[in-house]
Design a protein around this motif. Structure first.
Motif, PDB file in Angstrom:
ATOM      1  N   SER A 104       0.864  -1.137  -0.005  1.00  0.00           N
ATOM      2  CA  SER A 104      -0.075  -0.048  -0.066  1.00  0.00           C
ATOM      3  C   SER A 104       0.776   1.164  -0.074  1.00  0.00           C
ATOM      4  O   SER A 104       0.585   2.119  -0.558  1.00  0.00           O
ATOM      5  N   TYR A 108       0.939   3.721  -3.136  1.00  0.00           N
ATOM      6  CA  TYR A 108       0.760   5.049  -3.073  1.00  0.00           C
ATOM      7  C   TYR A 108       1.860   6.281  -3.757  1.00  0.00           C
ATOM      8  O   TYR A 108       1.546   7.113  -4.200  1.00  0.00           O
ATOM      9  N   LYS A 112       0.775   8.607  -6.576  1.00  0.00           N
ATOM     10  CA  LYS A 112       0.223   9.765  -6.463  1.00  0.00           C
ATOM     11  C   LYS A 112       1.568  10.699  -6.203  1.00  0.00           C
ATOM     12  O   LYS A 112       1.267  11.932  -6.177  1.00  0.00           O
ATOM     13  N   ARG A 171      -1.393  -0.027  -6.679  1.00  0.00           N
ATOM     14  CA  ARG A 171      -1.156   1.213  -7.248  1.00  0.00           C
ATOM     15  C   ARG A 171      -2.677   1.419  -8.382  1.00  0.00           C
ATOM     16  O   ARG A 171      -2.868   2.674  -8.435  1.00  0.00           O
ATOM     17  N   ILE A 174      -5.037   2.918  -6.038  1.00  0.00           N
ATOM     18  CA  ILE A 174      -5.083   4.282  -5.602  1.00  0.00           C
ATOM     19  C   ILE A 174      -5.138   5.163  -6.821  1.00  0.00           C
ATOM     20  O   ILE A 174      -5.251   6.359  -6.799  1.00  0.00           O
ATOM     21  N   TYR A 196      -1.262   8.930   4.445  1.00  0.00           N
ATOM     22  CA  TYR A 196      -1.321   7.413   4.288  1.00  0.00           C
ATOM     23  C   TYR A 196      -2.396   6.806   4.955  1.00  0.00           C
ATOM     24  O   TYR A 196      -3.097   6.173   4.841  1.00  0.00           O
ATOM     25  N   VAL A 200      -5.372   7.036   2.562  1.00  0.00           N
ATOM     26  CA  VAL A 200      -5.105   5.777   1.674  1.00  0.00           C
ATOM     27  C   VAL A 200      -5.668   4.527   2.442  1.00  0.00           C
ATOM     28  O   VAL A 200      -6.307   3.572   1.873  1.00  0.00           O
ATOM     29  N   THR A 204      -8.679   2.296   0.849  1.00  0.00           N
ATOM     30  CA  THR A 204      -8.298   1.008   0.161  1.00  0.00           C
ATOM     31  C   THR A 204      -8.482  -0.186   1.085  1.00  0.00           C
ATOM     32  O   THR A 204      -8.125  -1.377   0.531  1.00  0.00           O
TER      33      THR A 204
END
Length: 287
Positions: A104, A108, A112, A171, A174, A196, A200, A204
């Motif tokens: 993760s 991220y 991004k 990926r 995200i 995060y 995130v 997620t």
């Protein structure tokens, strides 16, 4: 008069806009039912053979006259079975937690964040998916052996943590998250770790649950790497231990009993996270 004149019109308009039920789709439901039966049939046959007395004819030759739990009891009472199960749980659970965190974070960053060499690093990392594990088995074993990691949990777990498939899935998911959320967090002065953890991770959860199921199944059913690295019951996983048990007395009832027992944790994980799996599928393609 006006009310009585408009009511039939409204009723007819409502009747015309009422959705019609699809007809002639019975063949689709019949096909799905047939596919479901074909999918469940091998599992049902495995359970029947596992519960059949040893040495007796069973499906598909003949239906067993009686069912018994002796095969499963003998497998459960085997020496080392509890230790093998615990080792498999440790191997799978630790790998799931670490892979979800690292994948993760990497997903991220690749989705991004902008930094030099990002695309080249991503495609180089994904290129490792085309290299079979068998091609790198000996070099990895020699490296772990030189680090005194043979027959240890860290030597068993660490080489499997670099999962390019997990990074790619994270990926891609995200990438669909709106950039406005991250821009607003930066305006509020949030750090990268806070972004995060508060943006995130919550968004997620469906894909992390799906990925967690896949990773758990990969490691729980992993056989080759634990077979090579584990040399004692202290680190031997359930798949390797049951294989050793099968070599002692090769009978189909014992083999199917071992397979049925090893499949129970996989089914439990799937049923517990089924809701997240459905959510991840439903969210596919949505921004």
């Amino acid at each position: 008069m006006t009310l009585t004149a408009t009511r039939p019109a409204a009723t007819s308009a409502r009747a015309t806009t009422r959705p019609r039920r699809p007809r002639g789709r019975w063949w689709l439901f019949a096909l799905l039912a047939l596919m479901s039966l074909l999918t469940v049939a091998p599992f049902a046959a495995m359970i029947i053979v596992a519960l059949s007395p040893r040495g007796k004819p069973t499906v598909p030759v003949q239906w067993p006259e009686s069912l018994t739990l002796d095969n499963i009891t003998q497998v459960l009472s085997a020496s080392g079975f509890a230790q093998w199960t615990l080792n498999s749980l440790i191997y799978s659970a630790v790998s799931v937690i670490v892979i979800l965190i690292t994948a993760s974070m990497a997903g991220y960053a690749f989705a991004k964040k902008r930094f030099p060499g990002r695309d080249a690093m991503l495609w180089t990392f994904l290129a490792t998916m085309m290299v079979p594990f068998q091609a790198t088995l000996i070099p990895v074993f020699v490296l772990i052996s030189n680090l005194n990691g043979v027959d240890t949990f860290w030597g068993l777990i660490v080489p499997t943590l670099a999962n390019s498939q997990a990074v790619f899935l994270m990926r891609q998911f995200i990438l669909g998250l709106p950039d406005e959320l991250f821009d607003a967090a930066k305006v509020d002065g949030a750090s990268e770790l806070r972004v995060y953890w508060t943006i995130v991770v919550p968004l997620t959860k469906p894909i992390m649950a799906t990925l967690g199921v896949f990773v758990f199944l990969w490691h729980w059913n992993d056989f080759l790497w634990p077979l090579v690295l584990s040399q004692s019951d202290a680190t031997r996983t359930l798949t390797v231990g049951l294989t050793i048990l099968r070599t002692e007395e090769l009978q189909w009832s014992m083999v199917m009993s071992s397979a049925a027992i090893s499949a129970v944790p996989c089914l439990l994980v799937f049923f517990l996270l089924q809701r997240y799996l459905v959510n991840s599928i439903a969210m596919t393609g949505l921004k």
